[in-house]
Scaffold this motif. Structure first.
Motif, mmCIF file in Angstrom:
data_model
loop_
_atom_site.group_PDB
_atom_site.id
_atom_site.type_symbol
_atom_site.label_atom_id
_atom_site.label_comp_id
_atom_site.label_asym_id
_atom_site.label_seq_id
_atom_site.Cartn_x
_atom_site.Cartn_y
_atom_site.Cartn_z
ATOM 1 N N VAL A 115 1.066 -1.229 -0.139
ATOM 2 C CA VAL A 115 0.405 -0.057 0.065
ATOM 3 C C VAL A 115 0.978 1.058 -0.155
ATOM 4 O O VAL A 115 1.810 1.390 0.951
ATOM 5 C CB VAL A 115 -0.778 0.175 1.169
ATOM 6 N N GLU A 116 1.211 2.150 -1.072
ATOM 7 C CA GLU A 116 0.871 3.664 -1.152
ATOM 8 C C GLU A 116 1.039 4.244 0.088
ATOM 9 O O GLU A 116 0.011 4.136 0.617
ATOM 10 C CB GLU A 116 1.480 4.293 -2.338
ATOM 11 N N LEU A 117 1.847 5.051 1.113
ATOM 12 C CA LEU A 117 2.077 5.501 2.277
ATOM 13 C C LEU A 117 1.486 6.813 1.970
ATOM 14 O O LEU A 117 1.118 7.640 2.512
ATOM 15 C CB LEU A 117 3.393 5.506 2.869
ATOM 16 N N ASP A 118 1.894 7.712 1.209
ATOM 17 C CA ASP A 118 1.558 8.985 0.583
ATOM 18 C C ASP A 118 0.923 8.367 -0.790
ATOM 19 O O ASP A 118 1.811 8.173 -1.836
ATOM 20 C CB ASP A 118 2.541 9.954 0.789
ATOM 21 N N ARG A 119 0.280 9.826 -1.600
ATOM 22 C CA ARG A 119 -0.329 10.139 -2.523
ATOM 23 C C ARG A 119 0.608 11.303 -3.435
ATOM 24 O O ARG A 119 -0.039 11.779 -4.473
ATOM 25 C CB ARG A 119 -1.550 10.243 -2.122
ATOM 26 N N GLY A 120 1.490 12.387 -2.789
ATOM 27 C CA GLY A 120 1.234 13.667 -3.531
ATOM 28 C C GLY A 120 2.559 12.666 -4.241
ATOM 29 O O GLY A 120 3.288 11.534 -5.480
ATOM 30 N N PHE A 121 3.241 14.199 -4.855
ATOM 31 C CA PHE A 121 4.240 14.177 -5.790
ATOM 32 C C PHE A 121 5.560 13.743 -4.931
ATOM 33 O O PHE A 121 6.980 13.408 -6.245
ATOM 34 C CB PHE A 121 4.884 15.541 -6.417
ATOM 35 N N GLU A 132 -5.521 8.790 4.060
ATOM 36 C CA GLU A 132 -4.517 9.332 2.612
ATOM 37 C C GLU A 132 -3.946 10.804 2.743
ATOM 38 O O GLU A 132 -4.674 11.712 3.899
ATOM 39 C CB GLU A 132 -5.753 8.939 1.480
ATOM 40 N N VAL A 133 -2.710 10.481 2.788
ATOM 41 C CA VAL A 133 -1.953 11.778 2.945
ATOM 42 C C VAL A 133 -1.988 12.565 1.344
ATOM 43 O O VAL A 133 -0.988 11.783 0.163
ATOM 44 C CB VAL A 133 -0.671 11.417 4.060
ATOM 45 N N PHE A 134 -1.262 13.478 1.001
ATOM 46 C CA PHE A 134 -0.729 13.636 -0.150
ATOM 47 C C PHE A 134 0.602 14.953 0.141
ATOM 48 O O PHE A 134 0.625 16.091 1.224
ATOM 49 C CB PHE A 134 -1.527 14.981 -1.494
ATOM 50 N N SER A 135 1.545 14.902 -0.142
ATOM 51 C CA SER A 135 2.534 15.384 0.142
ATOM 52 C C SER A 135 3.324 16.423 -0.494
ATOM 53 O O SER A 135 3.588 15.290 -1.907
ATOM 54 C CB SER A 135 3.691 14.616 1.382
ATOM 55 N N ILE A 192 -1.411 17.330 3.045
ATOM 56 C CA ILE A 192 -3.188 17.307 2.875
ATOM 57 C C ILE A 192 -3.408 15.590 3.687
ATOM 58 O O ILE A 192 -3.329 15.007 2.615
ATOM 59 C CB ILE A 192 -3.635 17.662 2.064
ATOM 60 N N PHE A 193 -4.129 15.869 4.734
ATOM 61 C CA PHE A 193 -4.429 14.669 5.454
ATOM 62 C C PHE A 193 -6.205 14.953 5.762
ATOM 63 O O PHE A 193 -6.803 15.188 5.524
ATOM 64 C CB PHE A 193 -3.990 14.563 7.230
ATOM 65 N N LEU A 194 -6.298 13.143 4.886
ATOM 66 C CA LEU A 194 -7.844 13.377 4.667
ATOM 67 C C LEU A 194 -8.086 12.660 5.316
ATOM 68 O O LEU A 194 -7.587 11.360 6.117
ATOM 69 C CB LEU A 194 -7.869 12.289 2.807
#
Length: 486
Positions: free
Chosen positions: A274-280, A449-452, A442-444
């Motif tokens: 599972v990916e830990l972070d969904r950002g760039f 889920e997190v976007f960093s 961004i913490f959802l």
């Protein structure tokens, strides 16, 4: 006792810091509350530990250029995970077994001393690599005595064998290393020791074509194995995964497996990746267990080799930063990440809006704008096809309820186009946003889920704009965040 070469390298690095101090400080993208290098390039967090009541975070550092090269270990300390003090350099690549870099590793406490484990990187004139796992010991956590190599490359692996993470289980010490098999498969490899100096090779516990995983990248970097809420979690950063829909869209990935580590039989039975972070920008995280019993994570807000030459901070002689520290929890087999409570110390000038309503027309809320802010949006109800938040004109968060997709957009660092990262999200009931001068996290849904991401653009724009394609309502709290870094 430092060698003459080590003293020389320390002095050269300090001279570089002094030389560019003024230029670095003038960068408008310099961050307010994220850990950064004083000059040069920062990457992986190393040696993260709560030692004698103080948090220590070391980091991979090239003080001489904004490119990857012969790495040092830089060093920050903090009493509260918020206010950080730069300490003297911990390690420099001064000895034969590390002459091309003191690569990543970890720290443990034993008998009142701090033990650093790291990878010594060596290349010959033809560029052929050799690798050694090395040890350095400190009485005070500041000054380190190198003990040299403690693990040499075992049979069956290439010299891409690095990033030791050490912990204790029962009366034995264990160490997991990121590796590449001679067949070009990513691996996590386990060792054990009774005394921290003599280590026994136990074998691979996870990797490509192990435990039914199939092909899964050509190298696994920065493994971290720990117990959380009664299960075992292995975090790794695989290289060589091909994009698959919304998954694996960065050049290299970071994620985790949840399972059960059988130390007696040296097996790790686990579920899917599972990916830990969904950002760039997120890679090579490291965790520690602090005295409060929390499993806390720092990540590098960057990706190796991905668009690095296009960061505008290079013009000011520095590049990259860390994420904010995050507490990990395991819920229903999934890792949740939450900003640590101590970050509330950054807050000032708070404002609250209750029952904000949007129906198609973009709005800005008075006093919400800013470039160093924390925003919590909750009690969200919606009847809309699209909900958007524009952040300083540099990034946009979008949630599309009908498709159950969350999206982060930004302008590409390399090209004149908008790029996006996505994840599936069944519903959206809470957003927790940390915005800094050139970053967003961004913490959802309380860390489901997190976007960093790093974000660059107009340094003047501090607007935060909300819009929707239909009706949406929410409560909002916002704080301006203090500046703790120069």
């Amino acid at each position: 006792m430092k060698s003459e070469r080590e003293k020389e390298l320390f002095n050269q690095a300090y001279e570089e810091v002094e030389k560019y101090k003024v230029i670095v400080s003038k960068d408008p993208f310099r961050l307010n509350y994220h850990i950064m290098p004083p000059v040069g390039l920062l990457n992986d967090p190393n040696g993260f530990i709560h030692f004698k009541g103080v948090y220590h975070l070391f980091y991979q550092w090239n003080p001489f250029e904004t490119k990857h090269g012969a790495k040092f270990w830089g060093h920050y300390t903090s009493a509260d995970l918020v206010h950080w003090e730069h300490q003297p350099i911990a390690l420099a690549p001064s000895e034969w077994y590390e002459k091309n870099g003191c690569y990543s590793g970890s720290a443990i406490e034993h008998e009142g001393k701090m033990f650093l484990f790291y990878t010594g990187n060596v290349k010959d004139e033809e560029g052929n690599r050799k690798t050694y796992q090395c040890l350095a010991v400190s009485e005070d956590g500041i000054h380190f005595e190198k003990k040299g190599p403690i693990i040499h490359l075992p049979n069956g692996y290439t010299a891409h064998f690095r990033d030791p993470k050490v912990w204790k289980k029962g009366d034995a010490w264990y160490l997991v290393i990121g590796a590449q098999s001679e067949k070009g498969e990513g691996r996590a490899v386990l060792y054990s020791s009774k005394d921290l100096y003599t280590w026994e090779y136990l074998g691979p516990i996870a990797g490509g074509n192990i435990n039914g995983l199939g092909e899964f990248g050509y190298m696994w970097e920065c493994p971290d194995l720990f117990e959380l809420d009664g299960q075992d979690v292995l975090i790794v950063s695989p290289q060589g995964l091909k994009p698959r829909g919304y998954l694996y869209n960065n050049l290299y990935q970071t994620g985790y497996f949840v399972g059960r580590m059988d130390y007696e039989n040296v097996t790790f039975e686990h579920g899917g990746f599972v990916e830990l972070d969904r950002g760039f920008d997120f890679y090579a995280p490291q965790t520690t267990l602090d005295k409060k019993g929390r499993r806390i994570l720092f990540g590098w807000m960057g990706i190796p080799e991905e668009n690095e030459p296009f960061h505008p901070t290079i013009d000011y002689h520095w590049i990259h930063c860390m994420t904010i520290p995050r507490k990990l929890e395991l819920k229903h087999g999934k890792l949740y990440q939450k900003p640590v409570e101590e970050l509330q110390k950054l807050r000032e000038k708070g404002i609250t809006y209750l029952d904000v309503r949007i129906n198609g027309k973009p709005i800005e809320l008075e006093l919400v704008n800013g470039k160093s802010v924390e925003i919590i949006i909750d009690s969200i109800t919606y009847d809309t096809e699209r909900f958007e938040i524009s952040l300083n004109g540099k990034a946009r968060f979008i949630y599309t309820p009908s498709k159950k997709i969350a999206t982060l957009e930004r302008k590409s660092l390399k090209e004149d186009k908008i790029e996006a990262r996505h994840c599936e999200l069944e519903s959206l009931h809470k957003l927790h946003i940390f915005l800094d001068s050139s970053s967003v996290e961004i913490f959802l849904n309380d860390g489901e889920e997190v976007f960093s991401s790093r974000i660059f653009g107009n340094v003047i724009d501090e607007s935060i704009v909300f819009s929707s394609a239909g009706e949406i309502s929410f409560n909002l709290r916002k704080w301006t965040l203090k500046k703790v870094f120069d």
